[in-house]
Write an enzyme that holds these catalytic residues in place. Structure first.
Site, PDB file in Angstrom:
ATOM      1  N   GLU A  35       0.822  -1.211   0.000  1.00  0.00           N
ATOM      2  CA  GLU A  35       0.000   0.000   0.000  1.00  0.00           C
ATOM      3  C   GLU A  35       0.860   1.267   0.000  1.00  0.00           C
ATOM      4  O   GLU A  35       0.559   2.225  -0.727  1.00  0.00           O
ATOM      5  CB  GLU A  35      -0.944  -0.016   1.202  1.00  0.00           C
ATOM      6  CG  GLU A  35      -2.000  -1.111   1.129  1.00  0.00           C
ATOM      7  CD  GLU A  35      -1.490  -2.487   1.560  1.00  0.00           C
ATOM      8  OE1 GLU A  35      -2.212  -3.473   1.356  1.00  0.00           O
ATOM      9  OE2 GLU A  35      -0.361  -2.569   2.095  1.00  0.00           O
ATOM     10  N   ASP A 257       3.096  -3.119  -7.615  1.00  0.00           N
ATOM     11  CA  ASP A 257       2.632  -1.899  -6.942  1.00  0.00           C
ATOM     12  C   ASP A 257       2.945  -0.676  -7.791  1.00  0.00           C
ATOM     13  O   ASP A 257       2.156   0.272  -7.854  1.00  0.00           O
ATOM     14  CB  ASP A 257       3.290  -1.775  -5.571  1.00  0.00           C
ATOM     15  CG  ASP A 257       3.051  -2.995  -4.695  1.00  0.00           C
ATOM     16  OD1 ASP A 257       1.946  -3.567  -4.788  1.00  0.00           O
ATOM     17  OD2 ASP A 257       3.963  -3.368  -3.941  1.00  0.00           O
ATOM     18  N   ASP A 293      11.791  -2.175  -2.535  1.00  0.00           N
ATOM     19  CA  ASP A 293      10.379  -2.292  -2.879  1.00  0.00           C
ATOM     20  C   ASP A 293       9.839  -1.066  -3.611  1.00  0.00           C
ATOM     21  O   ASP A 293       8.921  -1.163  -4.420  1.00  0.00           O
ATOM     22  CB  ASP A 293       9.554  -2.525  -1.611  1.00  0.00           C
ATOM     23  CG  ASP A 293       9.674  -3.953  -1.104  1.00  0.00           C
ATOM     24  OD1 ASP A 293      10.682  -4.613  -1.455  1.00  0.00           O
ATOM     25  OD2 ASP A 293       8.791  -4.406  -0.371  1.00  0.00           O
TER      26      ASP A 293
END
Length: 317
Positions: A35, A257, A293
Site C-alpha cells: 500500500e 505496486d 520495494d
C-alpha cells in the site's frame, strides 16, 4: 486527497554480506509494503496520497512513519499501538528471478486495525480508495476494517480499486479465495495478475478472465500478463497494451505496486484507459531496475526519458 490506501508496511531487512540469511552477518534496513509502495509511487508522480495503518510504539515504527511522511504521503491516519510491535520481513535476492521473503508480522500493530480506526470523512474526500488482498489476510479485524472502508467509499461516491496481491503464506487457500472473490465483487476497478485470476476462478485465458471479473462486478479490469504487458477490459472494449522491455530484472518485488501507481496516476490525469495502462507498464518496468520495494519508482521526468528511449509515445504528461 487523490488516493487513500489501507494496509501494513514493514521494516525490510536485506542481507548484504551474502544473499542467503543463513550466511549473512550484515543487513540493510529499508521499508516495504504494497500500500505504501503505491502511495509513494503516486506522490512521485505529483498526486496526493494518504495511508491508513498502525505501527508499534518502537523505534522501527517511528522511523517508518517519518520516512513515509518524508516521501510526501499523508500519515495523519497512522496510529500507534502501545502493545504490539511493528512488523518485519526479510528478503533474499539471489537474482532478479530468484527472490525469497520471510515475514515476521504475526501479531503486529497493523494486524490490530479495526473499523473504529477509520475516519469516514478522510475516506469520503478521496477520489479513489486503494486496497489489496494482503490486509484482510492479516486478521479478522483487518478483514472487517477493509469491508467497512469499502462501505464508506461506496456511500460517498469514492471508487474502489482492488489489487488481489495474493499472499499464500498468510492464509488458507479456501479462505483466501472466498475473501478475494468477495472483495472483487465490491470493487469498481480490479488489477489482478493472470496467476491470481487462475487462483480465484480456475481460468488462465486472459480473455475469459477479463469477462469473468466483469461479470463478477468490476466495471474496469486491468489484467497483468508479465513482460507482455497488460490487458484492459470494459463492457465495451478490451485490448492488450504491450509492456516495456528491460535488459534485466534486478528486483521484481514492488513492480506490481508500481504498475498500480502508474495506472491510477493515468486515471487521475484523465488519460484514456490504454494510456493509463501504458503508464502502469512503464512504472512497473522501471521499478524492477533498482533493488528495493519502492526505490525504483519514477517521477514524471524519468518516465518521459524511459518511454522516449523505448521509442514509445510519451505517457508522462
Amino acid at each position: 486527497m487523490d488516493v487513500v490506501t489501507i494496509g501494513e508496511t514493514m521494516v525490510l531487512f536485506t542481507p548484504e554480506s551474502s544473499p542467503l540469511m543463513r550466511y549473512a552477518h550484515s543487513y540493510s534496513r529499508k521499508f516495504g509494503g504494497a500500500e505504501t509502495n503505491v502511495a509513494i509511487g503516486l506522490t512521485r508522480l505529483g498526486h496526493q496520497s494518504g495511508w491508513i495503518s498502525k505501527v508499534g510504539n518502537d523505534e522501527f515504527g517511528k522511523a517508518m512513519v517519518s520516512f513515509i511522511r518524508g516521501e510526501g504521503v499523508d500519515v495523519s491516519q497512522v496510529t500507534t499501538d502501545e502493545t504490539a510491535p511493528t512488523g518485519l520481513y526479510f528478503k533474499e535476492v539471489k537474482s532478479g528471478d530468484n527472490v525469497r521473503v520471510q515475514y515476521y508480522r504475526k501479531g503486529s500493530a497493523a494486524s490490530t486495525l479495526q473499523p473504529t480506526d477509520l475516519n469516514e470523512e478522510y475516506i469520503a474526500h478521496a477520489k479513489y480508495l486503494h486496497i489489496t488482498g494482503i490486509t484482510p489476510a492479516l486478521s479478522d479485524s483487518c478483514y472487517e476494517t477493509i469491508l467497512e472502508a469499502i462501505n464508506i467509499a461506496k456511500g460517498n461516491g469514492v471508487k474502489v480499486i482492488f489489487d488481489p496481491n495474493l499472499r499464500r503464506k498468510l492464509w488458507s487457500e479456501e479462505k483466501a479465495r472466498r475473501v478475494l472473490l468477495e472483495i472483487a465483487a465490491l470493487a469498481d476497478i480490479i488489477l489482478p495478475g493472470v496467476d491470481e485470476g487462475n487462483f480465484m476462478f480456475g481460468e488462465s485465458d486472459p480473455e475469459k478472465l477479463g469477462q469473468l471479473f466483469l461479470d463478477h462486478g468490476a466495471s474496469l479490469v486491468i489484467l497483468k500478463v508479465g513482460a507482455k504487458g497488460a490487458y484492459y477490459f470494459t463492457t465495451e472494449n478490451s485490448q492488450l497494451v504491450p509492456g516495456y522491455p528491460v535488459e534485466s530484472v534486478i528486483d521484481p518485488v514492488g513492480a506490481g505496486d508500481g504498475f498500480a501507481a502508474g495506472v491510477i496516476s493515468g486515471l487521475l490525469d484523465g488519460l484514456e484507459i490504454e494510456e493509463a495502462v501504458a503508464r502502469g507498464n512503464a512504472v512497473g518496468a522501471l521499478a524492477t531496475q533498482i533493488q528495493g520495494d519502492f526505490e525504483g519508482l519514477p517521477n514524471r521526468e524519468e518516465i518521459e526519458q524511459f518511454t522516449s528511449e523505448s521509442g514509445s509515445e510519451d505517457i508522462s504528461r
